[in-house]
Motif scaffolding. Structure first.
Motif, PDB file in Angstrom:
ATOM      1  N   LEU A   1       6.831   4.809 -19.433  1.00 14.98           N
ATOM      2  CA  LEU A   1       5.823   4.084 -20.195  1.00 14.98           C
ATOM      3  C   LEU A   1       4.460   4.307 -19.555  1.00 14.98           C
ATOM      4  CD1 LEU A   1       7.804   0.737 -20.652  1.00 14.98           C
ATOM      5  CD2 LEU A   1       7.575   2.596 -22.304  1.00 14.98           C
ATOM      6  N   PRO A   2       3.363   4.030 -20.302  1.00  9.02           N
ATOM      7  CA  PRO A   2       2.019   4.270 -19.747  1.00  9.02           C
ATOM      8  C   PRO A   2       1.775   3.576 -18.412  1.00  9.02           C
ATOM      9  CG  PRO A   2       1.882   3.818 -22.089  1.00  9.02           C
ATOM     10  CD  PRO A   2       3.306   3.565 -21.695  1.00  9.02           C
ATOM     11  N   PHE A   3       2.161   2.310 -18.317  1.00  8.48           N
ATOM     12  CA  PHE A   3       1.957   1.569 -17.070  1.00  8.48           C
ATOM     13  C   PHE A   3       2.715   2.219 -15.923  1.00  8.48           C
ATOM     14  CE2 PHE A   3       3.839  -1.609 -14.197  1.00  8.48           C
ATOM     15  CZ  PHE A   3       2.689  -2.065 -13.569  1.00  8.48           C
ATOM     16  N   MET A   4       3.979   2.591 -16.163  1.00 10.18           N
ATOM     17  CA  MET A   4       4.780   3.208 -15.109  1.00 10.18           C
ATOM     18  C   MET A   4       4.270   4.606 -14.767  1.00 10.18           C
ATOM     19  SD  MET A   4       6.904   1.329 -13.635  1.00 10.18           S
ATOM     20  CE  MET A   4       7.651   2.677 -12.709  1.00 10.18           C
ATOM     21  N   ALA A   5       3.711   5.316 -15.756  1.00 15.77           N
ATOM     22  CA  ALA A   5       3.136   6.635 -15.472  1.00 15.77           C
ATOM     23  C   ALA A   5       1.967   6.503 -14.503  1.00 15.77           C
ATOM     24  CB  ALA A   5       2.690   7.300 -16.773  1.00 15.77           C
ATOM     25  N   GLU A   6       1.097   5.537 -14.761  1.00 12.61           N
ATOM     26  CA  GLU A   6      -0.051   5.302 -13.873  1.00 12.61           C
ATOM     27  C   GLU A   6       0.424   4.846 -12.497  1.00 12.61           C
ATOM     28  OE1 GLU A   6      -4.020   5.500 -13.152  1.00 12.61           O
ATOM     29  OE2 GLU A   6      -3.454   5.363 -15.261  1.00 12.61           O
ATOM     30  N   LEU A   7       1.394   3.947 -12.484  1.00 12.45           N
ATOM     31  CA  LEU A   7       1.921   3.430 -11.225  1.00 12.45           C
ATOM     32  C   LEU A   7       2.578   4.547 -10.420  1.00 12.45           C
ATOM     33  CD1 LEU A   7       2.108   0.709  -9.761  1.00 12.45           C
ATOM     34  CD2 LEU A   7       4.369   0.401 -10.801  1.00 12.45           C
ATOM     35  N   THR A   8       3.273   5.437 -11.107  1.00  8.12           N
ATOM     36  CA  THR A   8       3.919   6.560 -10.430  1.00  8.12           C
ATOM     37  C   THR A   8       2.894   7.450  -9.734  1.00  8.12           C
ATOM     38  OG1 THR A   8       5.759   6.596 -12.005  1.00  8.12           O
ATOM     39  CG2 THR A   8       5.358   8.617 -10.754  1.00  8.12           C
ATOM     40  N   ALA A   9       1.783   7.713 -10.413  1.00 14.63           N
ATOM     41  CA  ALA A   9       0.738   8.551  -9.817  1.00 14.63           C
ATOM     42  C   ALA A   9       0.160   7.909  -8.564  1.00 14.63           C
ATOM     43  CB  ALA A   9      -0.370   8.801 -10.840  1.00 14.63           C
ATOM     44  N   ILE A  10      -0.095   6.606  -8.621  1.00 19.17           N
ATOM     45  CA  ILE A  10      -0.649   5.902  -7.461  1.00 19.17           C
ATOM     46  C   ILE A  10       0.348   5.898  -6.307  1.00 19.17           C
ATOM     47  CG2 ILE A  10      -1.436   3.648  -6.607  1.00 19.17           C
ATOM     48  CD1 ILE A  10      -2.516   3.088  -9.414  1.00 19.17           C
ATOM     49  N   LEU A  11       1.607   5.616  -6.622  1.00 22.04           N
ATOM     50  CA  LEU A  11       2.625   5.562  -5.569  1.00 22.04           C
ATOM     51  C   LEU A  11       2.867   6.931  -4.948  1.00 22.04           C
ATOM     52  CD1 LEU A  11       5.224   3.119  -7.169  1.00 22.04           C
ATOM     53  CD2 LEU A  11       3.594   2.635  -5.342  1.00 22.04           C
ATOM     54  N   LEU A  12       2.862   7.976  -5.770  1.00 24.00           N
ATOM     55  CA  LEU A  12       3.047   9.321  -5.229  1.00 24.00           C
ATOM     56  C   LEU A  12       1.891   9.701  -4.311  1.00 24.00           C
ATOM     57  CD1 LEU A  12       4.580  12.024  -5.137  1.00 24.00           C
ATOM     58  CD2 LEU A  12       3.193  12.749  -7.076  1.00 24.00           C
ATOM     59  N   LEU A  13       0.682   9.381  -4.736  1.00 22.04           N
ATOM     60  CA  LEU A  13      -0.488   9.668  -3.910  1.00 22.04           C
ATOM     61  C   LEU A  13      -0.408   8.919  -2.584  1.00 22.04           C
ATOM     62  CD1 LEU A  13      -3.335  10.854  -3.514  1.00 22.04           C
ATOM     63  CD2 LEU A  13      -4.216   8.872  -4.759  1.00 22.04           C
ATOM     64  N   THR A  14      -0.081   7.649  -2.660  1.00 18.63           N
ATOM     65  CA  THR A  14       0.029   6.832  -1.448  1.00 18.63           C
ATOM     66  C   THR A  14       1.123   7.371  -0.527  1.00 18.63           C
ATOM     67  OG1 THR A  14      -0.666   4.877  -2.703  1.00 18.63           O
ATOM     68  CG2 THR A  14       0.367   4.491  -0.577  1.00 18.63           C
ATOM     69  N   HIS A  15       2.257   7.732  -1.119  1.00 22.49           N
ATOM     70  CA  HIS A  15       3.374   8.241  -0.334  1.00 22.49           C
ATOM     71  C   HIS A  15       3.022   9.570   0.336  1.00 22.49           C
ATOM     72  CE1 HIS A  15       7.542   8.633   0.888  1.00 22.49           C
ATOM     73  NE2 HIS A  15       7.548   9.873   0.420  1.00 22.49           N
ATOM     74  N   THR A  16       2.282  10.421  -0.374  1.00 29.71           N
ATOM     75  CA  THR A  16       1.890  11.713   0.184  1.00 29.71           C
ATOM     76  C   THR A  16       0.996  11.525   1.407  1.00 29.71           C
ATOM     77  OG1 THR A  16       2.034  12.774  -1.988  1.00 29.71           O
ATOM     78  CG2 THR A  16       0.737  13.901  -0.298  1.00 29.71           C
ATOM     79  N   ILE A  17       0.024  10.628   1.292  1.00 30.17           N
ATOM     80  CA  ILE A  17      -0.864  10.357   2.425  1.00 30.17           C
ATOM     81  C   ILE A  17      -0.077   9.696   3.568  1.00 30.17           C
ATOM     82  CG2 ILE A  17      -2.902   9.055   3.172  1.00 30.17           C
ATOM     83  CD1 ILE A  17      -3.958   9.358   0.307  1.00 30.17           C
ATOM     84  N   TYR A  18       0.852   8.838   3.210  1.00 32.20           N
ATOM     85  CA  TYR A  18       1.705   8.169   4.197  1.00 32.20           C
ATOM     86  C   TYR A  18       2.517   9.182   4.996  1.00 32.20           C
ATOM     87  CZ  TYR A  18       5.709   5.376   5.826  1.00 32.20           C
ATOM     88  OH  TYR A  18       6.695   4.793   6.583  1.00 32.20           O
ATOM     89  N   ASP A  19       2.944  10.259   4.323  1.00 31.55           N
ATOM     90  CA  ASP A  19       3.774  11.279   4.968  1.00 31.55           C
ATOM     91  C   ASP A  19       2.983  12.240   5.856  1.00 31.55           C
ATOM     92  OD1 ASP A  19       6.256  10.486   4.195  1.00 31.55           O
ATOM     93  OD2 ASP A  19       6.430  11.853   2.504  1.00 31.55           O
ATOM     94  N   LEU A  20       1.659  12.227   5.726  1.00 29.31           N
ATOM     95  CA  LEU A  20       0.866  13.129   6.554  1.00 29.31           C
ATOM     96  C   LEU A  20       1.004  12.731   8.022  1.00 29.31           C
ATOM     97  CD1 LEU A  20      -2.430  13.396   4.448  1.00 29.31           C
ATOM     98  CD2 LEU A  20      -0.555  15.039   4.583  1.00 29.31           C
ATOM     99  N   PRO A  21       1.192  13.687   8.903  1.00 26.78           N
ATOM    100  CA  PRO A  21       1.361  13.348  10.324  1.00 26.78           C
ATOM    101  C   PRO A  21       0.076  12.754  10.905  1.00 26.78           C
ATOM    102  CG  PRO A  21       1.107  15.723  10.041  1.00 26.78           C
ATOM    103  CD  PRO A  21       1.244  15.141   8.663  1.00 26.78           C
ATOM    104  N   PRO A  22       0.196  11.764  11.785  1.00 30.90           N
ATOM    105  CA  PRO A  22      -0.990  11.182  12.435  1.00 30.90           C
ATOM    106  C   PRO A  22      -1.758  12.260  13.201  1.00 30.90           C
ATOM    107  CG  PRO A  22       0.972   9.852  12.838  1.00 30.90           C
ATOM    108  CD  PRO A  22       1.448  11.131  12.230  1.00 30.90           C
ATOM    109  N   ASP A  23      -3.075  12.157  13.168  1.00 31.25           N
ATOM    110  CA  ASP A  23      -3.892  13.177  13.822  1.00 31.25           C
ATOM    111  C   ASP A  23      -4.559  12.650  15.093  1.00 31.25           C
ATOM    112  OD1 ASP A  23      -5.684  11.455  12.739  1.00 31.25           O
ATOM    113  OD2 ASP A  23      -6.782  12.937  11.555  1.00 31.25           O
TER     114      ASP A  23
END
Length: 208
Positions: free
Chosen positions: A49-71
């Motif tokens: 659904l539209p809401f879940m599509a938007e939420l998925t994009a935000i969560l994926l972005l957040t998860h990707t940054i979360y997975d980046l190794p600490p610098d």
């Protein structure tokens, strides 16, 4: 993932906030989301659904940054601004623990707090879609940049959705045909039931 990593690293190097945008759209039960970052964008279709599509994009972005190794630069605060035109997604993620989609909310909260401990501060910034509200001024980030990224995310999500709908067109045609057949069958069933009721009524009257 690599594109987000590259943009994140560049923003840290230049000591500038990372500004990105997300967008989601849906039609005929099929949805797509997109993430726009400086110079590039990522898109993906899926059934939701539209809401879940938007939420998925935000969560994926957040998860990707979360997975980046600490610098090792946690002592230098860094801001990540996520532009989205979906107020309901912002209200959901920034509100109290919900009774539905709890895992999505919990994942975002845990990763946001973990990133904060690394000196990375996530900010959800509502951005009007399609250049609405010309006098709008954001709380975080530059209005021109936010609007431009939102337009790119919207375009990418629309393109992904259009491509997926073209692939699903034969199924959609079959579904529409089946829907029309079901409506006609129900109309005929109603007609037959009415004729039967009339017959039963007339038979009872004659017997009486």
């Amino acid at each position: 993932h690599q594109l987000i990593r590259k943009a994140f690293t560049a923003s840290q190097t230049h000591h500038q906030p990372l500004t990105v945008a997300t967008d989601g759209g849906a039609k005929h039960g099929c949805a797509a989301w997109a993430i726009a970052i400086p110079q590039t964008q990522s898109q993906h279709p899926e059934d939701t659904l539209p809401f879940m599509a938007e939420l998925t994009a935000i969560l994926l972005l957040t998860h990707t940054i979360y997975d980046l190794p600490p610098d090792g630069r946690s002592d230098v605060p860094h801001t990540i601004i996520i532009a989205t035109d979906c107020k309901s997604a912002i209200d959901f993620l920034q509100g109290p623990e919900p009774t539905q989609r709890t895992r999505c909310w919990t994942q975002y909260q845990q990763q946001r707090l973990h990133l904060q401990q690394r000196g990375l501060h996530l900010t959800l910034q509502w951005t009007p879609a399609h250049d609405r509200h010309p006098a709008w001024a954001p709380t975080h980030g530059d209005a021109t940049t936010l609007r431009a990224l939102n337009r790119r995310a919207d375009t990418a999500a629309s393109q992904a959705l259009s491509t997926d709908l073209q692939r699903l067109q034969p199924w959609l045609n079959t579904q529409q045909t089946a829907h029309r057949w079901a409506e006609q069958a129900l109309q005929w069933a109603q007609h037959v039931a009415q004729r039967w009721d009339d017959h039963v009524s007339s038979t009872v009257l004659l017997d009486a």
